[in-house]
Design a protein around this motif. Structure first.
Motif, short mmCIF file in Angstrom:
data_model
loop_
_atom_site.label_atom_id
_atom_site.label_comp_id
_atom_site.label_asym_id
_atom_site.label_seq_id
_atom_site.Cartn_x
_atom_site.Cartn_y
_atom_site.Cartn_z
N ASP A 32 0.83 -1.21 0.00
CA ASP A 32 0.00 0.00 0.00
C ASP A 32 0.87 1.26 0.00
O ASP A 32 0.55 2.24 -0.68
N ALA A 33 1.95 1.24 0.79
CA ALA A 33 2.84 2.40 0.85
C ALA A 33 3.49 2.64 -0.50
O ALA A 33 3.62 3.80 -0.95
N PHE A 34 3.89 1.58 -1.18
CA PHE A 34 4.54 1.71 -2.49
C PHE A 34 3.55 2.24 -3.52
O PHE A 34 3.86 3.17 -4.28
N VAL A 35 2.35 1.65 -3.55
CA VAL A 35 1.33 2.08 -4.52
C VAL A 35 0.89 3.51 -4.22
O VAL A 35 0.66 4.31 -5.15
N SER A 36 0.78 3.86 -2.96
CA SER A 36 0.39 5.23 -2.59
C SER A 36 1.43 6.24 -3.08
O SER A 36 1.07 7.34 -3.54
N ALA A 37 2.72 5.88 -2.97
CA ALA A 37 3.78 6.78 -3.47
C ALA A 37 3.63 6.99 -4.97
O ALA A 37 3.81 8.11 -5.47
N LEU A 38 3.27 5.93 -5.68
CA LEU A 38 3.05 6.05 -7.13
C LEU A 38 1.82 6.91 -7.42
O LEU A 38 1.84 7.75 -8.33
N CYS A 39 0.74 6.69 -6.67
CA CYS A 39 -0.49 7.46 -6.89
C CYS A 39 -0.28 8.95 -6.69
O CYS A 39 -0.90 9.78 -7.39
N ARG A 40 0.58 9.30 -5.74
CA ARG A 40 0.83 10.72 -5.45
C ARG A 40 1.75 11.37 -6.47
O ARG A 40 1.84 12.60 -6.55
N ALA A 41 2.47 10.56 -7.24
CA ALA A 41 3.50 11.09 -8.13
C ALA A 41 2.91 11.77 -9.35
O ALA A 41 1.92 11.32 -9.92
N GLY A 42 3.56 12.88 -9.72
CA GLY A 42 3.19 13.53 -10.98
C GLY A 42 3.75 12.75 -12.16
O GLY A 42 3.05 12.43 -13.13
N ARG A 43 5.05 12.46 -12.08
CA ARG A 43 5.72 11.64 -13.08
C ARG A 43 6.59 10.62 -12.35
O ARG A 43 7.01 10.86 -11.22
N VAL A 44 6.87 9.52 -13.04
CA VAL A 44 7.68 8.47 -12.43
C VAL A 44 8.87 8.15 -13.33
O VAL A 44 8.69 7.87 -14.53
N PHE A 45 10.07 8.21 -12.75
CA PHE A 45 11.29 7.85 -13.47
C PHE A 45 11.79 6.52 -12.91
O PHE A 45 12.08 6.42 -11.72
N VAL A 46 11.88 5.51 -13.77
CA VAL A 46 12.26 4.17 -13.31
C VAL A 46 13.69 3.89 -13.74
O VAL A 46 14.06 4.12 -14.90
N VAL A 47 14.49 3.39 -12.81
CA VAL A 47 15.92 3.19 -13.06
C VAL A 47 16.33 1.77 -12.69
O VAL A 47 15.98 1.26 -11.62
N GLY A 48 17.06 1.13 -13.58
CA GLY A 48 17.63 -0.18 -13.30
C GLY A 48 18.95 -0.30 -14.02
O GLY A 48 19.24 0.46 -14.95
N HIS A 49 19.77 -1.26 -13.60
CA HIS A 49 21.08 -1.44 -14.23
C HIS A 49 21.28 -2.90 -14.56
O HIS A 49 20.99 -3.79 -13.75
N HIS A 50 21.78 -3.17 -15.76
CA HIS A 50 22.09 -4.52 -16.20
C HIS A 50 20.83 -5.38 -16.12
O HIS A 50 19.82 -5.08 -16.74
N ILE A 51 20.84 -6.46 -15.33
CA ILE A 51 19.68 -7.34 -15.26
C ILE A 51 18.47 -6.63 -14.69
O ILE A 51 17.32 -6.90 -15.05
N SER A 52 18.70 -5.65 -13.81
CA SER A 52 17.58 -4.91 -13.21
C SER A 52 16.89 -4.01 -14.22
O SER A 52 15.74 -3.60 -13.99
N GLU A 53 17.56 -3.70 -15.31
CA GLU A 53 16.93 -2.86 -16.34
C GLU A 53 15.73 -3.57 -16.96
O GLU A 53 14.76 -2.92 -17.37
N LEU A 54 15.78 -4.90 -17.02
CA LEU A 54 14.64 -5.65 -17.54
C LEU A 54 13.40 -5.42 -16.68
O LEU A 54 12.29 -5.22 -17.19
#
Length: 203
Positions: A32-54
């Protein structure tokens, strides 16, 4: 050849265990805390590296499908990272995804976001990871695997769960986004067909 059924059984059990451990850690409160943070966001920048980029790419696409303005930030492109950070507005959210051995670039970005007061959530392997230290919302998933280093099975499943939870939390946003997509698709196809016909008439 006689060992193949046993090998397959072990692989399946390993994958199931990874999912079980991940969903045991993803308590309703943390989700719920994670989804609430997304709901409040104006824009979301997602970052991953190497295998995490998938996983980052998968999450960004799922957020877009439910009507969120989200994009994948290429951590290996300094100017892409710089642009995201410098032009971040109040209310924007960075979601960092990182597992051992944690990318130095992702760790540095997490540290900067924390010091600059820019909102950040993360998906990582443990609550005590160096990435989680700067995040306001954290989801952990099991990345251990008998055969592969840092298996992505649980993380991809977790990204799907986040997307589904967001769609259920804000169905109006998802429906409005789908309507805009449908309207644009019809207008775009009709326009392209019309201009092709006009072009053919000119030849």
């Amino acid at each position: 050849a006689r060992q193949e059924p046993e090998i397959r059984r072990r692989i399946i059990e390993t994958e199931k265990q990874s999912l079980d451990l991940t969903y045991s850690a993803a308590t309703p409160e943390r989700l719920d805390a994670f989804v609430s943070a997304l709901c409040r966001a104006g824009r979301v920048f997602v970052v991953g590296h190497h295998i995490s980029e998938l996983i980052a790419r998968s999450l960004a696409l799922k957020l877009q499908r439910v009507g969120m303005e989200s994009c994948l930030v290429d951590i290996n492109n300094y100017y892409d990272v710089e642009r995201a950070v410098v032009f971040a507005r109040e209310g924007d959210l960075f979601v960092l995804i990182s597992f051992p051995t944690y990318s130095p670039k992702v760790r540095s970005l997490a540290e900067y976001l924390g010091s600059a007061g820019i909102a950040m959530a993360c998906i990582t392997d443990r609550y005590s990871s160096p990435i989680a230290a700067h995040a306001s919302a954290v989801l952990v998933c099991n990345s251990d695997h008998e055969l592969f280093y840092n298996s992505v099975t649980a993380a991809v499943s977790l990204a799907s769960m986040v997307g589904a939870a967001l769609a259920l939390a804000e169905p109006e946003r998802a429906e409005a986004c789908q309507k805009r997509k449908d309207d644009f698709y019809r207008a775009y196809r009709e326009g392209a067909a019309r201009y092709r016909t006009e072009q053919d008439d000119m030849l």
